[in-house]
Design a protein around this motif. Structure first.
Motif, PDB file in Angstrom:
ATOM      1  N   VAL B   4       0.859  -1.187   0.000  1.00 30.61           N
ATOM      2  CA  VAL B   4       0.000   0.000   0.000  1.00 30.61           C
ATOM      3  C   VAL B   4       0.893   1.234   0.000  1.00 30.61           C
ATOM      4  O   VAL B   4       1.820   1.327   0.806  1.00 30.61           O
ATOM      5  CB  VAL B   4      -0.922   0.006   1.235  1.00 30.61           C
ATOM      6  N   ARG B   9       4.454  11.562   3.172  1.00 28.33           N
ATOM      7  CA  ARG B   9       4.806  10.843   4.400  1.00 28.33           C
ATOM      8  C   ARG B   9       4.684  11.746   5.627  1.00 28.33           C
ATOM      9  O   ARG B   9       4.369  11.278   6.706  1.00 28.33           O
ATOM     10  CB  ARG B   9       6.218  10.290   4.303  1.00 28.33           C
ATOM     11  N   TYR B  33      -9.423   1.071   3.651  1.00 24.65           N
ATOM     12  CA  TYR B  33      -9.741   1.684   4.943  1.00 24.65           C
ATOM     13  C   TYR B  33      -8.802   2.860   5.201  1.00 24.65           C
ATOM     14  O   TYR B  33      -7.627   2.816   4.847  1.00 24.65           O
ATOM     15  CB  TYR B  33      -9.527   0.680   6.083  1.00 24.65           C
ATOM     16  N   TYR B  35      -7.502   4.874   8.623  1.00 25.93           N
ATOM     17  CA  TYR B  35      -7.461   4.869  10.083  1.00 25.93           C
ATOM     18  C   TYR B  35      -6.721   6.118  10.555  1.00 25.93           C
ATOM     19  O   TYR B  35      -5.806   6.613   9.893  1.00 25.93           O
ATOM     20  CB  TYR B  35      -6.706   3.646  10.611  1.00 25.93           C
ATOM     21  N   LEU B  91      -3.348   6.307   8.504  1.00 21.37           N
ATOM     22  CA  LEU B  91      -2.969   5.036   7.886  1.00 21.37           C
ATOM     23  C   LEU B  91      -4.032   4.592   6.903  1.00 21.37           C
ATOM     24  O   LEU B  91      -5.227   4.645   7.191  1.00 21.37           O
ATOM     25  CB  LEU B  91      -2.814   3.958   8.957  1.00 21.37           C
ATOM     26  N   GLN B 101      -5.801  -7.304   6.632  1.00 20.22           N
ATOM     27  CA  GLN B 101      -5.565  -5.948   6.152  1.00 20.22           C
ATOM     28  C   GLN B 101      -4.076  -5.653   6.120  1.00 20.22           C
ATOM     29  O   GLN B 101      -3.348  -5.974   7.062  1.00 20.22           O
ATOM     30  CB  GLN B 101      -6.265  -4.936   7.061  1.00 20.22           C
ATOM     31  N   TYR B 102      -3.649  -5.003   5.047  1.00 16.63           N
ATOM     32  CA  TYR B 102      -2.258  -4.604   4.872  1.00 16.63           C
ATOM     33  C   TYR B 102      -2.201  -3.093   4.910  1.00 16.63           C
ATOM     34  O   TYR B 102      -2.963  -2.417   4.215  1.00 16.63           O
ATOM     35  CB  TYR B 102      -1.707  -5.146   3.545  1.00 16.63           C
ATOM     36  N   PHE B 103      -1.286  -2.579   5.721  1.00 17.02           N
ATOM     37  CA  PHE B 103      -1.212  -1.145   5.959  1.00 17.02           C
ATOM     38  C   PHE B 103      -0.134  -0.481   5.124  1.00 17.02           C
ATOM     39  O   PHE B 103       0.904  -1.075   4.827  1.00 17.02           O
ATOM     40  CB  PHE B 103      -0.923  -0.874   7.443  1.00 17.02           C
ATOM     41  N   GLY B 104      -0.411   0.782   4.785  1.00 14.97           N
ATOM     42  CA  GLY B 104       0.599   1.622   4.176  1.00 14.97           C
ATOM     43  C   GLY B 104       1.497   2.227   5.247  1.00 14.97           C
ATOM     44  O   GLY B 104       1.261   2.023   6.449  1.00 14.97           O
ATOM     45  N   PRO B 105       2.512   3.005   4.835  1.00 15.03           N
ATOM     46  CA  PRO B 105       3.456   3.579   5.797  1.00 15.03           C
ATOM     47  C   PRO B 105       2.877   4.726   6.610  1.00 15.03           C
ATOM     48  O   PRO B 105       3.449   5.113   7.619  1.00 15.03           O
ATOM     49  CB  PRO B 105       4.602   4.070   4.909  1.00 15.03           C
TER      50      PRO B 105
END
Lengths: 113, 112
Positions: B4, B9, B33, B35, B91, B101-105
């Motif tokens: 993701v 940043r 999603y 968050y 996030l 679920q896989y999160f971005g940085p």
């Protein structure tokens, strides 16, 4: 809605010891319980998960147990290493809620060499 | 498999200004999603999309936050106007099977 409580908030262990983090949830419909590891300034990374039709799951040094009756689940890390130091989050979800995750407040684990 | 992606940043703004965040989910992931993670706390869901439709925005402060996913792929989250209490990491996460679920940085927002 779902409420997830996690404890302890901080945990310090010696390298090689075991660490246990516990979570409780409120919604009996919850059926998926992942654990995430988050290092400082990094994204949460999934380390293990368990579904409600399973009581225990193990992956090398990491294991998770689930007690549906009591509505609690735990993360067990054996033979801890300094690189295990991070914040660990438990979470719960149900397909009925569109699989949104409700997270605990996190446990700061410190493994002392 | 690419993860993701999120940008920027980091973002520093003054209160009452506007800000927008961008997310590109893992290819093929229909569910996305957003968050909000306040320092020292667990992530809290703001909004969930299934393709380009909103599934859950019950915890989104709609007076100042908005989000869209027009083509069912990329998504943007906007805050207008920002408040001091909006300082947090935002996030983005995606999933294909409605569970993992896989999160971005994340985007770290500081509101001064």
């Amino acid at each position: 809605g779902e409420n997830v409580e996690q404890h302890p908030s901080t945990l310090s262990v010696q390298e090689g010891d075991s660490a246990v983090i516990k979570c409780t949830y409120s919604d009996s419909a919850s059926n998926y319980f992942p654990w995430y590891k988050q290092e400082l300034g990094k994204r949460p990374q999934l380390i293990i998960d368990i579904r409600s039709n399973v009581g225990e799951k193990k992956d090398q040094r990491i294991a998770v147990t689930l007690n549906k009756t009591a509505k609690h689940f735990s993360l067990h890390i054996t033979e801890t290493q300094p690189e295990d130091s991070a914040v660990y989050f438990c979470a719960a979800s149900t397909t009925l809620s569109g699989s949104r995750l409700t997270f605990g407040e996190g446990t700061q684990l410190t493994v002392n060499p | 498999e690419a993860g993701v992606a999120q940008s920027p940043r980091y973002k520093i703004i003054e209160k009452r200004q506007s800000v927008a965040f961008w997310c590109n989910p893992i290819s093929g992931h229909a569910t996305l999603y957003w968050y909000q993670q306040i320092l020292g706390q667990g992530p809290k869901l703001l909004i969930q999309f299934q393709n380009n439709g909103v599934v859950d925005d019950s915890q989104l402060p709609k007076d100042r936050f908005s989000a869209e996913r027009l083509k069912g792929v990329d998504s943007t989250l906007k805050i207008q106007p920002a408040k001091l209490e909006d300082s947090a990491v935002y996030l983005c996460a995606s999933t294909s099977n409605r569970n993992t679920q896989y999160f971005g940085p994340g985007t770290r927002l500081t509101v001064l």
